[in-house]
Design a protein around this motif. Structure first.
Motif, PDB file in Angstrom:
ATOM      1  N   SER A  53       0.324  -1.480  -0.072  1.00 41.34           N
ATOM      2  CA  SER A  53      -0.057  -0.122   0.104  1.00 41.34           C
ATOM      3  C   SER A  53       1.097   1.252  -0.192  1.00 41.34           C
ATOM      4  O   SER A  53       0.121   2.421  -0.478  1.00 41.34           O
ATOM      5  CB  SER A  53      -0.842  -0.117   0.605  1.00 41.34           C
ATOM      6  OG  SER A  53      -0.106   0.016   2.346  1.00 41.34           O
ATOM      7  N   GLY A  54       2.003   1.596   0.650  1.00 39.43           N
ATOM      8  CA  GLY A  54       3.043   2.689   0.056  1.00 39.43           C
ATOM      9  C   GLY A  54       2.362   3.336   1.558  1.00 39.43           C
ATOM     10  O   GLY A  54       2.446   3.044   2.429  1.00 39.43           O
ATOM     11  N   VAL A  55       2.034   4.480   1.018  1.00 40.36           N
ATOM     12  CA  VAL A  55       1.734   5.009   1.359  1.00 40.36           C
ATOM     13  C   VAL A  55       0.004   5.622   2.050  1.00 40.36           C
ATOM     14  O   VAL A  55       0.196   6.521   2.302  1.00 40.36           O
ATOM     15  CB  VAL A  55       2.711   7.039   1.667  1.00 40.36           C
ATOM     16  CG1 VAL A  55       3.790   6.705   1.253  1.00 40.36           C
ATOM     17  CG2 VAL A  55       2.033   6.915   0.297  1.00 40.36           C
ATOM     18  N   ASN A  56      -0.167   4.713   1.001  1.00 41.23           N
ATOM     19  CA  ASN A  56      -2.029   4.612   0.927  1.00 41.23           C
ATOM     20  C   ASN A  56      -2.891   4.022   1.978  1.00 41.23           C
ATOM     21  O   ASN A  56      -3.631   3.250   2.063  1.00 41.23           O
ATOM     22  CB  ASN A  56      -1.962   4.284  -0.601  1.00 41.23           C
ATOM     23  CG  ASN A  56      -3.791   4.174  -0.516  1.00 41.23           C
ATOM     24  OD1 ASN A  56      -4.083   5.414  -0.355  1.00 41.23           O
ATOM     25  ND2 ASN A  56      -4.502   3.137  -1.380  1.00 41.23           N
ATOM     26  N   TYR A  57      -2.408   5.044   2.878  1.00 38.48           N
ATOM     27  CA  TYR A  57      -3.265   4.512   4.641  1.00 38.48           C
ATOM     28  C   TYR A  57      -3.875   5.076   4.218  1.00 38.48           C
ATOM     29  O   TYR A  57      -4.393   6.573   4.443  1.00 38.48           O
ATOM     30  CB  TYR A  57      -2.103   4.202   5.832  1.00 38.48           C
ATOM     31  CG  TYR A  57      -1.248   4.089   5.175  1.00 38.48           C
ATOM     32  CD1 TYR A  57      -0.966   2.607   6.687  1.00 38.48           C
ATOM     33  CD2 TYR A  57       0.271   4.287   5.198  1.00 38.48           C
ATOM     34  CE1 TYR A  57       0.358   1.657   7.180  1.00 38.48           C
ATOM     35  CE2 TYR A  57       1.548   3.615   5.217  1.00 38.48           C
ATOM     36  CZ  TYR A  57       1.327   2.400   6.407  1.00 38.48           C
ATOM     37  OH  TYR A  57       2.396   1.603   6.827  1.00 38.48           O
ATOM     38  N   PRO A  58      -5.271   5.048   5.263  1.00 39.90           N
ATOM     39  CA  PRO A  58      -6.647   5.621   4.945  1.00 39.90           C
ATOM     40  C   PRO A  58      -6.451   6.771   6.309  1.00 39.90           C
ATOM     41  O   PRO A  58      -5.633   6.671   6.799  1.00 39.90           O
ATOM     42  CB  PRO A  58      -7.265   4.303   5.732  1.00 39.90           C
ATOM     43  CG  PRO A  58      -7.518   2.798   6.199  1.00 39.90           C
ATOM     44  CD  PRO A  58      -5.296   3.151   5.947  1.00 39.90           C
ATOM     45  N   ASP A  59      -6.971   7.941   6.506  1.00 42.70           N
ATOM     46  CA  ASP A  59      -6.559   8.826   7.020  1.00 42.70           C
ATOM     47  C   ASP A  59      -6.632   8.682   8.536  1.00 42.70           C
ATOM     48  O   ASP A  59      -5.815   9.852   9.233  1.00 42.70           O
ATOM     49  CB  ASP A  59      -7.711  10.115   6.538  1.00 42.70           C
ATOM     50  CG  ASP A  59      -7.069  10.707   5.042  1.00 42.70           C
ATOM     51  OD1 ASP A  59      -8.295  11.098   4.754  1.00 42.70           O
ATOM     52  OD2 ASP A  59      -6.110   9.977   4.487  1.00 42.70           O
ATOM     53  N   SER A  60      -7.852   7.803   8.760  1.00 38.57           N
ATOM     54  CA  SER A  60      -8.233   7.429  10.031  1.00 38.57           C
ATOM     55  C   SER A  60      -6.795   6.792  11.449  1.00 38.57           C
ATOM     56  O   SER A  60      -6.043   6.837  11.931  1.00 38.57           O
ATOM     57  CB  SER A  60      -8.883   6.662  10.300  1.00 38.57           C
ATOM     58  OG  SER A  60      -8.354   5.148   9.668  1.00 38.57           O
ATOM     59  N   VAL A  61      -5.498   6.336  10.254  1.00 39.77           N
ATOM     60  CA  VAL A  61      -4.585   5.733  10.505  1.00 39.77           C
ATOM     61  C   VAL A  61      -2.927   6.236   9.715  1.00 39.77           C
ATOM     62  O   VAL A  61      -2.088   5.627  10.738  1.00 39.77           O
ATOM     63  CB  VAL A  61      -4.673   4.070  10.638  1.00 39.77           C
ATOM     64  CG1 VAL A  61      -5.376   3.442  11.675  1.00 39.77           C
ATOM     65  CG2 VAL A  61      -4.148   3.894   8.797  1.00 39.77           C
ATOM     66  N   LYS A  62      -3.290   7.205   9.447  1.00 34.54           N
ATOM     67  CA  LYS A  62      -1.787   7.688   8.591  1.00 34.54           C
ATOM     68  C   LYS A  62      -1.604   8.350   9.768  1.00 34.54           C
ATOM     69  O   LYS A  62      -1.932   9.277  10.590  1.00 34.54           O
ATOM     70  CB  LYS A  62      -2.141   8.675   7.402  1.00 34.54           C
ATOM     71  CG  LYS A  62      -1.163   8.629   6.666  1.00 34.54           C
ATOM     72  CD  LYS A  62      -2.048   9.381   5.674  1.00 34.54           C
ATOM     73  CE  LYS A  62      -2.810   8.977   4.420  1.00 34.54           C
ATOM     74  NZ  LYS A  62      -3.059   9.564   3.027  1.00 34.54           N
ATOM     75  N   GLY A  63      -0.197   8.181   9.745  1.00 32.64           N
ATOM     76  CA  GLY A  63       1.372   8.751  10.704  1.00 32.64           C
ATOM     77  C   GLY A  63       0.705   7.816  11.670  1.00 32.64           C
ATOM     78  O   GLY A  63       2.008   7.941  12.310  1.00 32.64           O
ATOM     79  N   ARG A  64      -0.273   6.911  12.501  1.00 34.22           N
ATOM     80  CA  ARG A  64       0.003   5.916  13.524  1.00 34.22           C
ATOM     81  C   ARG A  64       0.396   5.134  13.475  1.00 34.22           C
ATOM     82  O   ARG A  64       1.454   4.170  13.853  1.00 34.22           O
ATOM     83  CB  ARG A  64      -1.267   6.542  14.463  1.00 34.22           C
ATOM     84  CG  ARG A  64      -1.151   7.904  14.186  1.00 34.22           C
ATOM     85  CD  ARG A  64      -3.334   7.978  15.593  1.00 34.22           C
ATOM     86  NE  ARG A  64      -4.024   8.152  14.842  1.00 34.22           N
ATOM     87  CZ  ARG A  64      -4.656   6.326  15.084  1.00 34.22           C
ATOM     88  NH1 ARG A  64      -3.651   5.582  16.246  1.00 34.22           N
ATOM     89  NH2 ARG A  64      -5.741   6.168  14.424  1.00 34.22           N
ATOM     90  N   PHE A  65      -0.173   4.473  12.264  1.00 34.32           N
ATOM     91  CA  PHE A  65       0.396   2.752  12.402  1.00 34.32           C
ATOM     92  C   PHE A  65       1.468   2.631  10.468  1.00 34.32           C
ATOM     93  O   PHE A  65       1.268   3.262   9.660  1.00 34.32           O
ATOM     94  CB  PHE A  65      -1.030   2.297  11.706  1.00 34.32           C
ATOM     95  CG  PHE A  65      -2.116   2.030  13.050  1.00 34.32           C
ATOM     96  CD1 PHE A  65      -2.169   2.677  14.146  1.00 34.32           C
ATOM     97  CD2 PHE A  65      -2.933   1.272  12.675  1.00 34.32           C
ATOM     98  CE1 PHE A  65      -2.733   2.713  14.926  1.00 34.32           C
ATOM     99  CE2 PHE A  65      -4.301   1.342  13.481  1.00 34.32           C
ATOM    100  CZ  PHE A  65      -4.008   1.802  14.407  1.00 34.32           C
TER     101      PHE A  65
END
Length: 115
Positions: A53-65
Protein backbone atom coordinates in the motif's frame (compact mmCIF):
# COMPACT_ATOMS: atom_id res chain seq x y z
CA UNK A 1 -4.46 -25.15 3.73
CA UNK A 2 -2.64 -22.22 5.26
CA UNK A 3 -3.19 -21.00 8.78
CA UNK A 4 -2.54 -17.42 9.80
CA UNK A 5 -1.92 -16.77 13.48
CA UNK A 6 -2.16 -13.26 14.87
CA UNK A 7 -0.67 -12.14 18.14
CA UNK A 8 0.14 -8.97 20.03
CA UNK A 9 -3.33 -7.68 20.76
CA UNK A 10 -4.59 -6.72 24.16
CA UNK A 11 -5.63 -3.84 26.36
CA UNK A 12 -3.70 -0.61 26.06
CA UNK A 13 -4.21 2.92 27.36
CA UNK A 14 -4.92 5.79 24.98
CA UNK A 15 -1.68 7.06 23.52
CA UNK A 16 -0.01 3.71 23.94
CA UNK A 17 1.50 1.41 21.35
CA UNK A 18 1.08 -2.17 20.23
CA UNK A 19 2.79 -4.32 17.65
CA UNK A 20 0.69 -6.98 15.99
CA UNK A 21 2.25 -9.99 14.32
CA UNK A 22 0.80 -12.43 11.83
CA UNK A 23 2.67 -15.59 10.90
CA UNK A 24 1.71 -18.05 8.20
CA UNK A 25 2.00 -21.76 8.91
CA UNK A 26 4.10 -22.28 5.81
CA UNK A 27 5.57 -20.40 2.92
CA UNK A 28 2.80 -19.22 0.65
CA UNK A 29 3.75 -19.61 -2.98
CA UNK A 30 2.97 -17.21 -5.72
CA UNK A 31 2.87 -13.44 -5.74
CA UNK A 32 0.77 -12.17 -2.90
CA UNK A 33 0.15 -9.36 -0.51
CA UNK A 34 -0.17 -9.50 3.25
CA UNK A 35 -2.29 -6.99 5.04
CA UNK A 36 -4.37 -6.00 8.01
CA UNK A 37 -8.06 -5.33 8.36
CA UNK A 38 -10.10 -4.44 11.40
CA UNK A 39 -13.70 -4.69 12.47
CA UNK A 40 -15.28 -2.78 15.31
CA UNK A 41 -18.56 -3.90 16.90
CA UNK A 42 -21.47 -3.09 14.62
CA UNK A 43 -19.17 -1.90 11.85
CA UNK A 44 -18.03 -3.29 8.53
CA UNK A 45 -14.57 -4.74 8.20
CA UNK A 46 -12.20 -2.11 6.88
CA UNK A 47 -8.77 -2.15 5.35
CA UNK A 48 -5.98 -0.83 7.54
CA UNK A 49 -2.95 -1.44 5.35
CA UNK A 50 -1.31 -3.90 2.98
CA UNK A 51 2.31 -4.68 2.32
CA UNK A 52 2.04 -3.00 -1.06
CA UNK A 53 0.00 0.00 0.00
CA UNK A 54 2.97 2.32 0.30
CA UNK A 55 1.79 5.54 1.87
CA UNK A 56 -1.81 4.76 1.01
CA UNK A 57 -3.04 4.35 4.56
CA UNK A 58 -6.55 5.41 5.48
CA UNK A 59 -6.69 8.86 7.00
CA UNK A 60 -7.86 7.33 10.26
CA UNK A 61 -4.50 5.62 10.83
CA UNK A 62 -2.09 7.57 8.65
CA UNK A 63 0.93 8.75 10.60
CA UNK A 64 0.24 6.34 13.45
CA UNK A 65 0.24 2.83 11.95
CA UNK A 66 3.00 1.19 9.94
CA UNK A 67 2.91 -2.15 8.15
CA UNK A 68 6.02 -4.21 7.47
CA UNK A 69 6.76 -7.67 6.13
CA UNK A 70 9.47 -10.22 6.80
CA UNK A 71 9.31 -12.78 4.02
CA UNK A 72 11.97 -15.00 5.61
CA UNK A 73 9.70 -15.46 8.63
CA UNK A 74 6.41 -15.54 6.72
CA UNK A 75 5.33 -12.72 8.97
CA UNK A 76 3.65 -9.37 8.63
CA UNK A 77 3.61 -6.76 11.37
CA UNK A 78 1.46 -3.81 12.23
CA UNK A 79 3.06 -1.21 14.46
CA UNK A 80 0.39 0.93 16.08
CA UNK A 81 1.34 4.13 17.87
CA UNK A 82 -0.71 6.85 19.45
CA UNK A 83 -3.64 4.50 19.90
CA UNK A 84 -7.10 5.96 20.33
CA UNK A 85 -10.32 4.45 21.68
CA UNK A 86 -11.64 4.54 18.12
CA UNK A 87 -8.98 1.98 17.19
CA UNK A 88 -10.70 -0.62 19.34
CA UNK A 89 -11.53 -3.55 17.07
CA UNK A 90 -10.67 -7.07 16.13
CA UNK A 91 -7.69 -6.96 13.81
CA UNK A 92 -7.44 -9.58 11.08
CA UNK A 93 -4.46 -10.69 9.06
CA UNK A 94 -4.95 -11.39 5.37
CA UNK A 95 -2.84 -13.01 2.65
CA UNK A 96 -4.21 -12.70 -0.84
CA UNK A 97 -2.87 -13.90 -4.16
CA UNK A 98 -2.62 -10.98 -6.51
CA UNK A 99 -4.80 -12.85 -9.02
CA UNK A 100 -7.10 -14.18 -6.27
CA UNK A 101 -5.99 -17.79 -6.52
CA UNK A 102 -6.33 -17.79 -2.74
CA UNK A 103 -7.49 -15.51 0.03
CA UNK A 104 -6.53 -16.50 3.58
CA UNK A 105 -7.69 -14.93 6.82
CA UNK A 106 -6.60 -15.24 10.41
CA UNK A 107 -8.97 -15.60 13.35
CA UNK A 108 -8.31 -12.09 14.57
CA UNK A 109 -6.78 -10.51 17.63
CA UNK A 110 -8.61 -8.10 19.90
CA UNK A 111 -7.23 -4.62 20.42
CA UNK A 112 -8.90 -2.58 23.14
CA UNK A 113 -7.87 1.01 23.78
CA UNK A 114 -9.26 2.23 27.08
CA UNK A 115 -8.21 4.01 30.22
Amino acid sequence: QVQLVESGGGLVQPGGSLRLSCTASRTIFGPNTMGWYRQAPGKQRELVATSTSGVNYPDSVKGRFTISRDNAKNTVYLQMNGLKPEDTAVYYCNVRHIFQAYDYWGQGTQVTVSS
